[in-house]
Design an enzyme around this catalytic site. Structure first.
Site, PDB file in Angstrom:
ATOM      1  NE  ARG A 147      -1.874  -1.501   3.613  1.00 58.05           N
ATOM      2  CZ  ARG A 147      -1.762  -2.749   4.076  1.00 58.05           C
ATOM      3  NH1 ARG A 147      -2.469  -3.712   3.534  1.00 58.05           N
ATOM      4  NH2 ARG A 147      -0.966  -3.032   5.079  1.00 58.05           N
ATOM      5  CB  THR A 226       9.211   5.320   5.153  1.00 57.79           C
ATOM      6  OG1 THR A 226       8.782   4.793   3.890  1.00 57.79           O
ATOM      7  CG2 THR A 226       9.931   6.644   4.945  1.00 57.79           C
ATOM      8  NE  ARG A 228       7.179  -2.249  11.123  1.00 57.04           N
ATOM      9  CZ  ARG A 228       6.286  -1.314  10.857  1.00 57.04           C
ATOM     10  NH1 ARG A 228       6.646  -0.244  10.159  1.00 57.04           N
ATOM     11  NH2 ARG A 228       5.036  -1.440  11.271  1.00 57.04           N
ATOM     12  CD  GLU A 256      11.860   2.467  15.703  1.00 57.50           C
ATOM     13  OE1 GLU A 256      10.703   2.565  16.182  1.00 57.50           O
ATOM     14  OE2 GLU A 256      12.083   2.385  14.492  1.00 57.50           O
ATOM     15  CG  HIS A 275       8.854   4.290  13.623  1.00 54.73           C
ATOM     16  ND1 HIS A 275       9.120   3.005  14.036  1.00 54.73           N
ATOM     17  CD2 HIS A 275       7.879   4.166  12.677  1.00 54.73           C
ATOM     18  CE1 HIS A 275       8.346   2.143  13.387  1.00 54.73           C
ATOM     19  NE2 HIS A 275       7.578   2.835  12.539  1.00 54.73           N
ATOM     20  CB  ALA A 277       6.872   7.779   7.793  1.00 56.66           C
TER      21      ALA A 277
END
Length: 317
Positions: A147, A226, A228, A256, A275, A277
């Protein structure tokens, strides 16, 4: 009856008062032990056999994010519980950030910003940048017709990029309809000025971009991630970035939050974001709306628009 497993922050983000009002119209909010529907978030514990034993009536998991691999288990599938998520709602925002990353790398904005903030002279900042490129005419390789990959393609295509695409689940005709040439991964890596990663984090894509693949990138190429960090061998990427041979824009990391002492923070050829986006107001509202709409469809026996099955999870983000 609906249970909501969201932190207060996530509940406010995805289910602000107007959306919350629509949710509670569908059924009372109850403890998980009584729920038929469970709304989940990034901090929801894994739904393994032990956890599911506490929710004997559960029939639907409505996840407010995209990736559900961390959340689901064989025990969940074996129980026949359905799973839906909101990846489609997040795709436009992620596509826009990927485009912003692409333009920044091509025009060397990250290097200019780093040098000027670090006290470099005007002349030195200009000298440290690579020759700048326009998107029109540049070769952009997209790894994954997900997507978000399709959202990115829709944005980049009208700006005149020459598009390459690799994805094992589509054919040349479908790639052409997206405006791209379908090619093997190695071919894409060796030909692209910018490589944008949009593949899912599944066992088959673990370190899809390793040391050998990174070596195929031409000098001066750029990598956009953007999706993983799972997709990339981070140690190999760090070595390439330290050499200065390539540039990168990264929104995702193995650890993270990114540690304060991470060497990535000091590299002038890297653009970093935390993280975020998909973190637009519009995307968050779409995610909440999508969650409520899926629950409404489920409760009246209609097909789910965004269901993820055990089999699909092997191939979708």
């Amino acid at each position: 009856m609906i249970a909501v497993s969201l932190t207060p922050e996530l509940r406010e983000m995805f289910l602000p008062p107007p959306i919350w009002a629509d949710l509670v119209k569908l059924g009372p909010v109850v403890p998980m032990e009584e729920a038929e529907v469970l709304v989940t978030g990034w901090e929801t514990p894994r739904l393994d056999a032990e956890t599911l034993a506490l929710a004997p009536r559960l029939r639907l998991v409505a996840h407010t994010g995209a990736a559900v691999g961390f959340l689901v288990s064989d025990a969940l599938w074996d129980r026949g519980v359905k799973v839906t998520q909101t990846g489609a709602a997040m795709a436009p925002a992620v596509g826009e950030v990927s485009l912003a990353f692409t333009l920044s790398l091509l025009h060397q904005l990250h290097r200019f910003d780093h040098d000027l903030r670090s006290g470099a002279s005007w002349t030195a900042a200009r000298a440290h940048a690579r020759p700048r490129r326009e998107l029109r005419g540049s070769v952009v390789g997209v790894v994954g017709a997900s997507r978000t990959g399709r959202a990115y393609l829709e944005l980049v295509r009208p700006l005149g990029a020459r598009l390459l695409l690799t994805d094992p689940l589509i054919g040349a005709d479908e790639a052409a309809a997206l405006g791209a040439e379908l090619v093997p991964l190695d071919d894409l890596l060796s030909r692209s000025d910018v490589v944008a990663l949009h593949a899912p984090a599944i066992p088959a894509t673990r370190h899809l971009i390793g040391r050998g693949e990174l070596a195929l990138l031409r000098d001066g190429a750029a990598l956009v991630n953007t999706a993983r960090s799972w997709l990339v061998d981070s140690d190999a990427l760090l070595d390439e970035l330290r050499s200065g041979r390539i540039d990168a824009a990264l929104d995702v990391f193995d650890e993270e939050p990114l540690p304060v002492d991470s060497p990535l923070r000091a590299l002038p050829n890297v653009l970093l974001t935390p993280h975020q986006a998909a973190g637009t107001v519009e995307a968050q509202r779409r995610q909440g709306r999508s969650t409520v709409e899926e629950i409404a469809r489920f409760l009246v026996g209609e097909p789910l628009y965004h269901e993820i099955t055990r089999e699909q999870l092997r191939w979708t983000a």
